[in-house]
Write an enzyme that holds these catalytic residues in place. Sequence first.
Site, mmCIF file in Angstrom:
data_model
loop_
_atom_site.group_PDB
_atom_site.id
_atom_site.type_symbol
_atom_site.label_atom_id
_atom_site.label_comp_id
_atom_site.label_asym_id
_atom_site.label_seq_id
_atom_site.Cartn_x
_atom_site.Cartn_y
_atom_site.Cartn_z
ATOM 1 N N ARG A 63 7.909 59.288 47.313
ATOM 2 C CA ARG A 63 9.255 59.635 46.837
ATOM 3 C C ARG A 63 10.362 59.151 47.766
ATOM 4 N NH1 ARG A 63 5.645 63.161 44.648
ATOM 5 N NH2 ARG A 63 4.648 62.635 46.606
ATOM 6 N N THR A 64 10.254 59.478 49.043
ATOM 7 C CA THR A 64 11.369 59.236 49.956
ATOM 8 C C THR A 64 11.590 57.733 50.157
ATOM 9 O OG1 THR A 64 10.675 61.259 51.049
ATOM 10 C CG2 THR A 64 12.346 59.944 52.174
ATOM 11 N N LYS A 91 -0.059 45.400 67.501
ATOM 12 C CA LYS A 91 -0.348 44.618 68.724
ATOM 13 C C LYS A 91 0.167 45.332 69.954
ATOM 14 C CE LYS A 91 0.814 40.396 66.299
ATOM 15 N NZ LYS A 91 1.802 39.316 66.384
ATOM 16 N N ARG A 113 10.746 57.449 59.143
ATOM 17 C CA ARG A 113 9.814 58.585 59.041
ATOM 18 C C ARG A 113 8.770 58.413 60.128
ATOM 19 N NH1 ARG A 113 6.913 61.019 53.766
ATOM 20 N NH2 ARG A 113 9.021 61.839 53.537
ATOM 21 N N HIS A 141 13.553 67.286 57.472
ATOM 22 C CA HIS A 141 13.520 66.303 56.378
ATOM 23 C C HIS A 141 14.835 66.516 55.615
ATOM 24 C CE1 HIS A 141 12.320 63.685 53.266
ATOM 25 N NE2 HIS A 141 11.123 64.166 52.953
HETATM 26 N N1 CP Z 1 8.824 65.008 49.469
HETATM 27 C C1 CP Z 1 8.461 63.901 50.147
HETATM 28 O O1 CP Z 1 8.912 63.658 51.278
HETATM 29 O O2 CP Z 1 7.582 63.110 49.483
HETATM 30 P P1 CP Z 1 7.001 61.733 50.040
HETATM 31 O O3 CP Z 1 6.109 62.066 51.209
HETATM 32 O O4 CP Z 1 6.246 61.132 48.886
HETATM 33 O O5 CP Z 1 8.156 60.889 50.490
#
Ligand code: CP
Length: 312
Positions: A63-64, A91, A113, A141
């Site tokens: 999603r993100t 590497k 992320r 998040h």
């Molecule tokens: N909710 C969320 O962060 O989903 P993803 O891990 O698929 O990005």
Amino acid sequence: MDNKNITFKSKDLLGIKDLSQEEISLILDTASGFKDVLERDIKKVPPLRGKTVANLFFEPSTRTRTSFELAAKRLSADVVNFSVPTSSVVKGETLKDTALTIQALGADFVVIRHSSSGVPHMLSKILDISIINAGDGANEHPTQALLDLFTIRSHKKKIEGLSVAIIGDIAHSRVALSNIYALTRLGAEVRVVCPPTLMPAGIGELGVKTFGSIEEGIKDTDVIMTLRLQLERQSKGFLPSLEEYFTLYGLTAGRLKLAKKDAMVMHPGPMNRGVEISSEVADGPQSVILEQVTNGLAVRMAVLYLLGGVKK
Ligand code: CP
């Protein structure tokens, strides 16, 4: 979109903790405008033409990552998706050198992320360009919480005064922490519901009510937010078994009746059906789970737009 009065003081979005109530409202209002844009035949607008967004995902995401890519493209930016397994990280290149390389290539935004808490904050100090936290360890998040707020507000027309139950692995959930900051800042009553082993010490200091029983925790609530149970925790002794977790904490149709009649059911995804939520509830009429995904696009457009990809 009228952008005359839009200002955002930071170059980065690192977490909800740093945002004022006004900044949160600004993002949500801006996202409303982009939601309208996304309903048009031609969904592309020009504000980030000439800018480049680099997605650096050191953990999996559907999603993100996808919605940041689409959000950037809808705003006419170029997008680079950095793939860790095919990069020089394998590497031995450090995160700092990787990030500096991406900046040297002309990126204006890094969407990051990472499994370690604090990585976006570290990059914010090293790089001049905008850093957006797409999930850092068990810390925050922020865009998930913003899209959750947006979804709640679009149904309930307000956040203040609502009762919201967050159920699941509170101790390890960045979604929970960002939502706790966001919802309490906007005046919601937040209840956290989980087994004692997943309840962090001192959570009450964040202004939430704690519940060990799902039945008590969701009684008369306006919103129920179920969290993904991080299955790797199961092997670390936090839970006796997934079956027992579902028996004690799973959101079922029977339990949902304890909340208000019009209670919204939310889940950030990815879901473990039959572990934290039953399919009947996840796919039922009170579920807004796919709407959350759709709203994530407008919210991420708003974040990119407000940061602007400019050095502040
Ligand atoms: N909710 C969320 O962060 O989903 P993803 O891990 O698929 O990005």
